[in-house]
Design a protein around this motif. Structure first.
Motif, PDB file in Angstrom:
ATOM      1  N   THR A  43      53.210  52.531  53.056  1.00  0.00           N
ATOM      2  CA  THR A  43      53.664  53.423  51.982  1.00  0.00           C
ATOM      3  C   THR A  43      54.342  52.654  50.858  1.00  0.00           C
ATOM      4  OG1 THR A  43      55.716  53.850  53.176  1.00  0.00           O
ATOM      5  CG2 THR A  43      53.909  55.442  53.474  1.00  0.00           C
ATOM      6  N   SER A  44      54.661  51.377  51.073  1.00  0.00           N
ATOM      7  CA  SER A  44      55.249  50.568  49.998  1.00  0.00           C
ATOM      8  C   SER A  44      54.198  49.779  49.219  1.00  0.00           C
ATOM      9  CB  SER A  44      56.321  49.628  50.560  1.00  0.00           C
ATOM     10  OG  SER A  44      55.749  48.744  51.499  1.00  0.00           O
ATOM     11  N   THR A  45      52.928  49.910  49.592  1.00  0.00           N
ATOM     12  CA  THR A  45      51.850  49.248  48.857  1.00  0.00           C
ATOM     13  C   THR A  45      51.763  49.816  47.453  1.00  0.00           C
ATOM     14  OG1 THR A  45      50.575  48.812  50.866  1.00  0.00           O
ATOM     15  CG2 THR A  45      49.347  48.853  48.795  1.00  0.00           C
ATOM     16  N   THR A  46      51.677  48.929  46.463  1.00  0.00           N
ATOM     17  CA  THR A  46      51.558  49.400  45.078  1.00  0.00           C
ATOM     18  C   THR A  46      50.308  48.876  44.379  1.00  0.00           C
ATOM     19  OG1 THR A  46      52.934  47.581  44.266  1.00  0.00           O
ATOM     20  CG2 THR A  46      54.051  49.671  44.775  1.00  0.00           C
ATOM     21  N   LEU A  47      49.708  47.786  44.844  1.00  0.00           N
ATOM     22  CA  LEU A  47      48.550  47.214  44.159  1.00  0.00           C
ATOM     23  C   LEU A  47      47.264  47.524  44.913  1.00  0.00           C
ATOM     24  CD1 LEU A  47      47.488  45.465  41.811  1.00  0.00           C
ATOM     25  CD2 LEU A  47      47.639  43.512  43.361  1.00  0.00           C
ATOM     26  N   LEU A  48      46.370  48.255  44.260  1.00  0.00           N
ATOM     27  CA  LEU A  48      45.030  48.532  44.777  1.00  0.00           C
ATOM     28  C   LEU A  48      44.036  48.080  43.716  1.00  0.00           C
ATOM     29  CD1 LEU A  48      45.629  52.158  46.083  1.00  0.00           C
ATOM     30  CD2 LEU A  48      45.581  50.061  47.451  1.00  0.00           C
ATOM     31  N   PHE A  49      42.856  47.661  44.146  1.00  0.00           N
ATOM     32  CA  PHE A  49      41.856  47.205  43.185  1.00  0.00           C
ATOM     33  C   PHE A  49      40.461  47.467  43.727  1.00  0.00           C
ATOM     34  CE2 PHE A  49      43.426  43.726  45.775  1.00  0.00           C
ATOM     35  CZ  PHE A  49      42.275  43.169  46.307  1.00  0.00           C
ATOM     36  N   LYS A  50      39.524  47.519  42.791  1.00  0.00           N
ATOM     37  CA  LYS A  50      38.112  47.664  43.111  1.00  0.00           C
ATOM     38  C   LYS A  50      37.390  46.545  42.370  1.00  0.00           C
ATOM     39  CE  LYS A  50      36.704  52.049  43.806  1.00  0.00           C
ATOM     40  NZ  LYS A  50      36.320  53.436  43.521  1.00  0.00           N
ATOM     41  N   ILE A  51      36.498  45.863  43.065  1.00  0.00           N
ATOM     42  CA  ILE A  51      35.760  44.747  42.469  1.00  0.00           C
ATOM     43  C   ILE A  51      34.281  45.096  42.443  1.00  0.00           C
ATOM     44  CG2 ILE A  51      35.095  42.331  42.745  1.00  0.00           C
ATOM     45  CD1 ILE A  51      37.800  41.899  44.171  1.00  0.00           C
ATOM     46  N   ASN A  52      33.677  44.913  41.275  1.00  0.00           N
ATOM     47  CA  ASN A  52      32.247  45.129  41.100  1.00  0.00           C
ATOM     48  C   ASN A  52      31.691  43.880  40.416  1.00  0.00           C
ATOM     49  OD1 ASN A  52      29.710  46.158  40.875  1.00  0.00           O
ATOM     50  ND2 ASN A  52      30.253  47.878  39.564  1.00  0.00           N
ATOM     51  N   ASP A  53      31.405  42.838  41.210  1.00  0.00           N
ATOM     52  CA  ASP A  53      30.889  41.551  40.751  1.00  0.00           C
ATOM     53  C   ASP A  53      31.882  40.871  39.802  1.00  0.00           C
ATOM     54  OD1 ASP A  53      29.050  39.430  40.663  1.00  0.00           O
ATOM     55  OD2 ASP A  53      28.112  40.234  38.858  1.00  0.00           O
ATOM     56  N   ASP A  54      31.657  40.960  38.494  1.00  0.00           N
ATOM     57  CA  ASP A  54      32.540  40.288  37.535  1.00  0.00           C
ATOM     58  C   ASP A  54      33.463  41.275  36.808  1.00  0.00           C
ATOM     59  OD1 ASP A  54      30.598  41.504  35.989  1.00  0.00           O
ATOM     60  OD2 ASP A  54      30.339  39.804  34.625  1.00  0.00           O
ATOM     61  N   GLU A  55      33.634  42.450  37.391  1.00  0.00           N
ATOM     62  CA  GLU A  55      34.524  43.460  36.826  1.00  0.00           C
ATOM     63  C   GLU A  55      35.526  43.888  37.896  1.00  0.00           C
ATOM     64  OE1 GLU A  55      31.997  46.335  34.059  1.00  0.00           O
ATOM     65  OE2 GLU A  55      31.173  46.182  36.085  1.00  0.00           O
ATOM     66  N   ALA A  56      36.701  44.306  37.450  1.00  0.00           N
ATOM     67  CA  ALA A  56      37.699  44.814  38.385  1.00  0.00           C
ATOM     68  C   ALA A  56      38.426  45.987  37.751  1.00  0.00           C
ATOM     69  CB  ALA A  56      38.697  43.722  38.757  1.00  0.00           C
ATOM     70  N   LEU A  57      38.761  46.947  38.586  1.00  0.00           N
ATOM     71  CA  LEU A  57      39.582  48.083  38.193  1.00  0.00           C
ATOM     72  C   LEU A  57      40.845  47.977  39.035  1.00  0.00           C
ATOM     73  CD1 LEU A  57      39.513  50.583  36.353  1.00  0.00           C
ATOM     74  CD2 LEU A  57      38.704  51.876  38.314  1.00  0.00           C
ATOM     75  N   ILE A  58      41.984  47.825  38.372  1.00  0.00           N
ATOM     76  CA  ILE A  58      43.239  47.522  39.046  1.00  0.00           C
ATOM     77  C   ILE A  58      44.192  48.694  38.874  1.00  0.00           C
ATOM     78  CG2 ILE A  58      45.143  45.876  39.189  1.00  0.00           C
ATOM     79  CD1 ILE A  58      42.927  44.175  37.325  1.00  0.00           C
ATOM     80  N   LEU A  59      44.675  49.209  39.989  1.00  0.00           N
ATOM     81  CA  LEU A  59      45.615  50.328  39.978  1.00  0.00           C
ATOM     82  C   LEU A  59      46.948  49.835  40.523  1.00  0.00           C
ATOM     83  CD1 LEU A  59      46.211  53.335  39.539  1.00  0.00           C
ATOM     84  CD2 LEU A  59      45.287  53.767  41.821  1.00  0.00           C
ATOM     85  N   ASP A  60      47.944  49.817  39.666  1.00  0.00           N
ATOM     86  CA  ASP A  60      49.295  49.414  40.043  1.00  0.00           C
ATOM     87  C   ASP A  60      50.103  50.701  40.190  1.00  0.00           C
ATOM     88  OD1 ASP A  60      51.608  48.074  40.586  1.00  0.00           O
ATOM     89  OD2 ASP A  60      51.813  47.157  38.608  1.00  0.00           O
ATOM     90  N   LEU A  61      50.288  51.122  41.428  1.00  0.00           N
ATOM     91  CA  LEU A  61      50.923  52.412  41.714  1.00  0.00           C
ATOM     92  C   LEU A  61      52.439  52.355  41.571  1.00  0.00           C
ATOM     93  CD1 LEU A  61      48.961  53.466  44.914  1.00  0.00           C
ATOM     94  CD2 LEU A  61      48.825  54.538  42.667  1.00  0.00           C
TER      95      LEU A  61
END
Length: 174
Positions: A43-61
């Motif tokens: 529950t203390s995790t704040t960084l999630l990400f999705k990687i699509n080859d040379d692209e990334a979507l980064i969610l800093d919660l």
């Protein structure tokens, strides 16, 4: 002949010129799983990400937004972008792996070619206990997210409505 050749060459030269701008037509991460450097996710995790080859979507919660709640109940939490959480889209010079985000010292390559932060939107997290009550499943959705590049152009073809699911363990009873 010279009267025809010169305009044709000029037209060819004009069509081959590029202003060097990177054109992003679509941001699509719906078929990519969410990842975290934390194993297991807590529950203390704040960084999630999705990687699509040379692209990334980064969610800093926002800290504490992954709320386990109570077994048998559904908990919905919201976090606004950018005031509480941040969503960033990056394009890299080459494909990346999770080590880019998880290593203590990120690798020098590939390099970030373009980075765009979402200026608005909402993170919606719906949490329920799994069937056997040992884990909480957090389904993370994005709503009204937009990206605006440095030129002020809005990226309107955003195919990222469901960020993904992460699972946290039910705390052990004492």
């Amino acid at each position: 002949m010279k009267k025809i050749l010169f305009p044709v060459l000029c037209l060819g030269w004009l069509m081959s010129c590029s202003d060097g701008d990177l054109q992003i037509e679509i941001i699509d991460f719906n078929d990519v799983s969410a990842q975290s450097c934390d194993s297991p996710v807590t529950t203390s995790t704040t960084l999630l990400f999705k990687i699509n080859d040379d692209e990334a979507l980064i969610l800093d919660l926002q800290s504490g937004v992954l709320d386990n709640g109570v077994v048998g109940e559904t908990v919905t939490t919201n976090s606004t972008i950018p005031s509480q959480s941040a969503l960033t889209y990056r394009i890299f010079s080459d494909g990346i792996t999770s080590s880019y985000f998880c290593d203590d010292i990120p690798p020098a390559t590939p390099v970030v070619v373009e980075e765009i932060e979402a200026p608005e939107g909402m993170v919606i997290i719906e949490t329920v206990a799994d069937a056997d009550g040992t884990n909480f499943v957090h389904t993370i959705s994005l709503s009204n997210v937009t990206f605006v590049n440095d030129a002020g152009e809005r990226i309107s073809n955003l195919a990222v409505d469901e960020f993904g699911e992460v699972t946290t363990a039910v705390p052990a009873s004492n």
